[in-house]
Design a protein around this motif. Structure first.
Motif, PDB file in Angstrom:
ATOM      1  N   GLU A 207       0.847  -1.186   0.000  1.00 54.74           N
ATOM      2  CA  GLU A 207       0.000   0.000   0.000  1.00 54.74           C
ATOM      3  C   GLU A 207       0.888   1.242   0.000  1.00 54.74           C
ATOM      4  OE1 GLU A 207      -3.259  -0.129   2.924  1.00 54.74           O
ATOM      5  OE2 GLU A 207      -2.705   1.906   3.481  1.00 54.74           O
TER       6      GLU A 207
ATOM      7  N   VAL B  48       1.910   4.537   1.438  1.00 52.86           N
ATOM      8  CA  VAL B  48       1.719   5.168   2.740  1.00 52.86           C
ATOM      9  C   VAL B  48       1.737   6.681   2.609  1.00 52.86           C
ATOM     10  CG1 VAL B  48       2.599   5.335   5.110  1.00 52.86           C
ATOM     11  CG2 VAL B  48       2.826   3.190   3.857  1.00 52.86           C
ATOM     12  N   LEU B  49       2.569   7.179   1.707  1.00 55.02           N
ATOM     13  CA  LEU B  49       2.754   8.627   1.607  1.00 55.02           C
ATOM     14  C   LEU B  49       3.315   8.960   0.239  1.00 55.02           C
ATOM     15  CD1 LEU B  49       2.859  11.393   3.209  1.00 55.02           C
ATOM     16  CD2 LEU B  49       5.200  10.786   3.835  1.00 55.02           C
ATOM     17  N   VAL B  50       2.868  10.079  -0.320  1.00 52.10           N
ATOM     18  CA  VAL B  50       3.486  10.654  -1.521  1.00 52.10           C
ATOM     19  C   VAL B  50       3.888  12.071  -1.138  1.00 52.10           C
ATOM     20  CG1 VAL B  50       3.164  11.290  -3.935  1.00 52.10           C
ATOM     21  CG2 VAL B  50       1.944   9.303  -3.001  1.00 52.10           C
ATOM     22  N   SER B  51       5.145  12.428  -1.333  1.00 52.00           N
ATOM     23  CA  SER B  51       5.560  13.765  -0.879  1.00 52.00           C
ATOM     24  C   SER B  51       6.649  14.336  -1.767  1.00 52.00           C
ATOM     25  CB  SER B  51       6.042  13.700   0.570  1.00 52.00           C
ATOM     26  OG  SER B  51       7.295  13.074   0.659  1.00 52.00           O
TER      27      SER B  51
ATOM     28  N   TRP C 282       8.494  11.584  -3.884  1.00 47.76           N
ATOM     29  CA  TRP C 282       8.873  10.411  -3.093  1.00 47.76           C
ATOM     30  C   TRP C 282       7.611   9.623  -2.814  1.00 47.76           C
ATOM     31  CZ3 TRP C 282      13.648   9.034  -0.484  1.00 47.76           C
ATOM     32  CH2 TRP C 282      14.732   9.793  -0.917  1.00 47.76           C
TER      33      TRP C 282
ATOM     34  N   TYR D 188       6.326   6.410  -0.727  1.00 46.91           N
ATOM     35  CA  TYR D 188       6.683   5.490   0.354  1.00 46.91           C
ATOM     36  C   TYR D 188       5.655   4.360   0.397  1.00 46.91           C
ATOM     37  CZ  TYR D 188       9.485   9.488   1.869  1.00 46.91           C
ATOM     38  OH  TYR D 188      10.373  10.538   1.918  1.00 46.91           O
TER      39      TYR D 188
ATOM     40  N   PRO E 291       9.001   1.837   4.436  1.00 50.17           N
ATOM     41  CA  PRO E 291       8.362   2.567   5.533  1.00 50.17           C
ATOM     42  C   PRO E 291       9.213   2.750   6.773  1.00 50.17           C
ATOM     43  CG  PRO E 291       7.705   0.282   5.637  1.00 50.17           C
ATOM     44  CD  PRO E 291       8.653   0.403   4.470  1.00 50.17           C
TER      45      PRO E 291
ATOM     46  N   PRO F 291      -1.991   7.891  -1.092  1.00 57.11           N
ATOM     47  CA  PRO F 291      -1.933   6.978   0.047  1.00 57.11           C
ATOM     48  C   PRO F 291      -3.167   6.068   0.072  1.00 57.11           C
ATOM     49  CG  PRO F 291      -1.328   9.179   0.755  1.00 57.11           C
ATOM     50  CD  PRO F 291      -1.793   9.299  -0.677  1.00 57.11           C
TER      51      PRO F 291
END
Lengths: 370, 370
Positions: free
Chosen positions: A253, A255-258, A268, A270, A308, A330
């Motif tokens: 999954e 978790v984060l796009v930044s 990025w 994650y 992660p 996410p």
């Protein structure tokens, strides 16, 4: 289902086994259990007639628990404790690899009469996951070690080598086959008749790049054997990745796009799995897995992909020019293909508190069953 | 006792905690649980007054199970699932790190009113285990993100950074402290008063090389804070390695000593623990552990040190010029010092069939108790 998990389709692995066995007629296939030791997979491979290359006491137990006959096991690790050799021997294992006098001394004491195979150094140029000088000895040393084995109650069966995992070049086996033939010839002059040539593993699978069919590798090996050996030896091969990798799809999954700054940089992304959660072969970006997302077909842009954990080396791809859809968010599921080999057992026991990668088996109808 | 195992002396870790706490007076010490989450260790650290930096849901559970008050926990991972934020909040955790808008959005929804700390990019030049750009955002982005947090019901507490693990240069903290002071000043002009400066971890320990005492690092940080901040902020630090590493000695057995050829080469020494068994920080030979053997004092010669698995990257030291006694034999115990941090939890769940590294606790009298 909670991510991450590795969805394994055992039927795919069995089909891979049948295909490589057909490509190497008359050659027993020793599945490298380390690639994926899942119990249900080993059971089906036993049923299909597969043999097993084992690296440790635990792998012997796993193969036997799946119903394998001990005569179909080869203890291929050249670094074995004396206790583990004795354990294997007591369980009926009679084929062992070695590459040093120290190992032969242990084998002579704890596995008297066993068939021993000398591992010779090989070049793994062209492999995506190359093998160093960690395994194997120089050919001139191999000759002396095999003489020693014959003189100390062991059965000097033959020679093995390994050209490196995910080896893309079908021509890479020939130099080692030529080395082996020279060793056979030198020992024949001493009255020691070797019979077995173990061509190892390394047979590649499709990741991002599609590789040549297995039949090309088999053909190159058969041609080289015919060219260098006056009498064809018995062959064996030890594929792991080729059998297991295509059988697995890792579900993870986002978790984060930044972004790190307002400058024009890649996003990025994650994931909830990383290098310590099963994707160890992304070290130095060696294996470039194929990814799919729910947004495939939409506009993509460059990304850095990371895991992660709070560890900075837990980055999957930073230089391999991966692109993913701009729509990625996410919670989206990313599928990582070809992950049936060298993933679940590489996972850390609990780094950063993240549990090891779960394996979920696909039922024959295509549904996940556990 | 069967090797490999990690012998941990909790009293050493507690002494390290007390020393770093004394070096940073008035500064709460948040132990990075990821370094070594052993239950008995966490219990003693709770008793000593330590706070905890946690990276995941499991680490929260571990800290709480050891008796920590949730108000002493900081969820320092900037990559968190929404569910895990909600879980932490429900357990009473009220301090969270972030470095992106995506993470702030999750925090505003699932941890309303929580104290949030913005992680800013830092240089980790000089660190043996450096941190990449994986964590942190640029200072100008940090200012905007903190404004966003203040406007969306979060408590904008301050700024954090990390100079890289095993950071040898005491001067490496100052540039980030200066960045943080500038962020404090810019936000003060907006009427947002930050109060907390988290100087992270990275404090080094002795491996093969003896490092400067912790008081030098503390002094450099105190001087930099005084220089750049008109009003001294609250400080916090997050040591992991500093507290746990000196408390552990990994006991491993020599499995094999061999040579690859008759040419003048280093011996290969194979241990029953390697990169996949807990020594992950030997990747690229980053951490050079100090070794002792039963033959210390005898004549030594160069070696390549490797682990027991069939994986070629499972080599510990090939370029770091390790020497070991010529008398070293299979069965000898090698002690690997300073292995209390980033070892047991890095170990693979069962790669090549080798079980994860066991931890054995040392009783107060110096005996192993389990």
């Amino acid at each position: 289902m909670d991510t991450p998990y590795l969805l394994v389709d055992i039927a795919v692995a069995v089909a891979q086994y049948r295909r490589i066995a057909a490509a190497f007629p008359g050659t027993p296939v020793y599945y490298a259990v380390k690639a994926n030791p899942e119990h249900a997979l080993l059971i089906e491979l036993v049923r299909a007639g597969c043999h097993f290359d084992v690296a440790s006491r635990t792998e012997i137990d796993l193969a036997l628990a799946a119903g394998a006959d001990p005569s179909t096991l080869s203890f291929g690790n050249t670094i074995k404790k004396a206790d583990d050799i004795a354990y294997a021997y007591a369980k009926g294992v009679r084929t062992f690899a070695f590459d040093s006098l120290g190992e032969l001394e242990k084998l002579a004491e704890h596995a008297p009469g066993a068939a021993v195979i000398c591992r010779v150094l090989a070049s793994s140029k062209g492999a995506r996951w190359p093998l160093s000088r960690k395994f194997g000895c120089a050919p001139e040393m191999a000759v002396d070690l095999i003489r020693w084995a014959a003189a100390h109650g062991l059965d000097p069966a033959g020679v093995c080598f390994h050209v490196g995992s995910q080896q893309l070049d079908p021509g890479r086996w020939e130099p080692s086959i030529a080395d082996a033939a020279a060793i056979f010839a030198r020992l024949a002059a001493d009255g020691i008749t070797l019979r077995l040539l173990n061509c190892g593993g390394g047979f590649p699978v499709d990741y991002q790049t599609v590789v040549a069919p297995i039949e090309e590798y088999a053909s190159a090996i058969a041609t080289a054997v015919t060219k260098h050996f006056p009498v064809r030896p018995d062959l064996m091969i030890e594929p792991g990745r080729y059998i297991a990798a295509p059988a697995g799809v890792l579900h993870t999954e986002v978790v984060l796009v930044s972004r790190k700054s307002y400058a024009d940089e890649p996003r990025w992304v994650y994931l909830d799995v990383g290098r310590f959660g099963g994707l160890a072969e992304t070290e130095d970006e060696a294996i470039e897995y194929r990814l799919t997302t729910p947004h495939d077909g939409a506009i993509t842009a460059p990304v850095v992909l990371a895991g992660p954990t709070c560890d900075s080396v837990d980055i999957l791809y930073q230089n391999a020019h991966y692109e993913l859809p701009l729509a990625l968010r996410p919670g989206d599921i990313v599928q990582i293909h070809g992950t049936g080999a060298y993933t679940a057992t590489y996972a850390s026991v609990g780094f950063n508190g993240f549990p090891p990668l779960r394996t979920v088996l696909m039922a024959s109808g295509g549904d996940a069953v556990r």
